[in-house]
Scaffold this active site. Structure first.
Site, PDB file in Angstrom:
ATOM      1  CG  ASP A 117      -7.005  -3.316  -2.372  1.00  0.00           C
ATOM      2  OD1 ASP A 117      -8.612  -2.416  -1.358  1.00  0.00           O
ATOM      3  OD2 ASP A 117      -6.118  -3.756  -2.178  1.00  0.00           O
ATOM      4  CG  HIS A 125      -5.182  -2.614   1.393  1.00  0.00           C
ATOM      5  ND1 HIS A 125      -5.503  -2.170   0.085  1.00  0.00           N
ATOM      6  CD2 HIS A 125      -5.099  -1.789   1.809  1.00  0.00           C
ATOM      7  CE1 HIS A 125      -4.711  -1.319   0.068  1.00  0.00           C
ATOM      8  NE2 HIS A 125      -4.643  -1.280   1.816  1.00  0.00           N
ATOM      9  CB  SER A 127      -1.044  -0.641   1.643  1.00  0.00           C
ATOM     10  OG  SER A 127      -2.070   0.904   1.228  1.00  0.00           O
TER      11      SER A 127
END
Length: 247
Positions: free
Chosen positions: A195, A223, A71
């Site tokens: 996600d 995610h 991320s």
């Protein structure tokens, strides 16, 4: 043959998020696990600038590394690979994008208002809401519940990360698009089809603009693919490394 692996965690967590998947990766790995500014044990800085953070990390590295960025950590990994190619042997981006916060020109980032809401919830009760967030990431992999339960005490031991709002404000206009062409190291992009924060289109976008990259989409992952599907994640990454004779 040993190799150094730099693990870069995401927003509102700390380096312990990788504790379990580390056990699935080759024993020759020498893990480097910093906390990002204002997260975990690292002090808050005036601004949360991915390029500056990448520079700081580069100055501390003693040898070339394999970078794994999740991320927000993946965004920092992009700057590291682009500006310090002599220090990055390979790059693995998971649930990452070229722009952390969505804009009218980039729709694959997270909505600023949604992240603000997350920040408010975390400040109200970090343990409760980070638990709920991680449980959502493993809905399609209930067997991983004990692993997440084991990670939570380490993730929450420092309390709510003091840098979460600072990071959001600093990242409003950050966009790594101009530097993607500078990334030349072998790159593996791992994304979850389910996600809800970083859609697979973000991975497709990076796959198009990072020359030497390959994209893997895990159909039931969300995610945090390395939490919900640690065996598949580790196998894909290890095979990727083996293809380049890194291990």
């Amino acid at each position: 043959m040993s190799a150094s692996v730099l693990l870069l965690h995401g927003w509102a967590t700390n380096h312990h998020i990788f504790d379990y998947v580390r056990t699935k990766l080759p024993s020759q790995c020498n893990f480097i696990t910093p906390d990002l500014p204002g997260h975990g044990q690292t002090a808050l800085t005036d601004t949360f600038d991915p390029e500056t953070i990448a520079q700081t990390l580069a100055y501390k590295l003693k040898e070339p590394v394999h970078v794994i960025g999740w991320s927000l950590g993946g965004l920092i990994g992009q700057y590291l690979a682009a500006y310090f190619p002599h220090l990055v042997k390979s790059l693995c981006l998971t649930a990452s994008n070229s722009q952390f916060i969505a804009s009218e020109h980039y729709e694959f980032g997270a909505k600023f208002a949604s992240l603000q809401k997350f920040a408010q919830l975390f400040e109200k009760d970090y343990t409760r809401h980070i638990t709920q967030f991680l449980q959502l990431q493993i809905l399609a992999a209930p067997a991983q519940k004990p692993i997440v339960a084991e990670l939570l005490p380490k993730l929450t031991q420092y309390g709510v990360p003091v840098g979460i709002n600072n990071a959001l404000e600093s990242l409003k206009n950050n966009n790594s698009q101009p530097i993607l062409a500078k990334i030349t190291c072998p790159s593996l992009l791992i994304y979850g089809q389910k996600d809800g924060l970083v859609p697979v289109q973000a991975g497709l976008h990076l796959n198009t603009h990072i020359t030497n990259s390959r994209l893997l989409i895990l159909p039931r992952a969300a995610h945090a693919p390395f939490l919900s599907h640690p065996n598949e994640f580790a196998l894909a990454l290890t095979d990727f490394w083996h293809n380049y004779d890194y291990f």
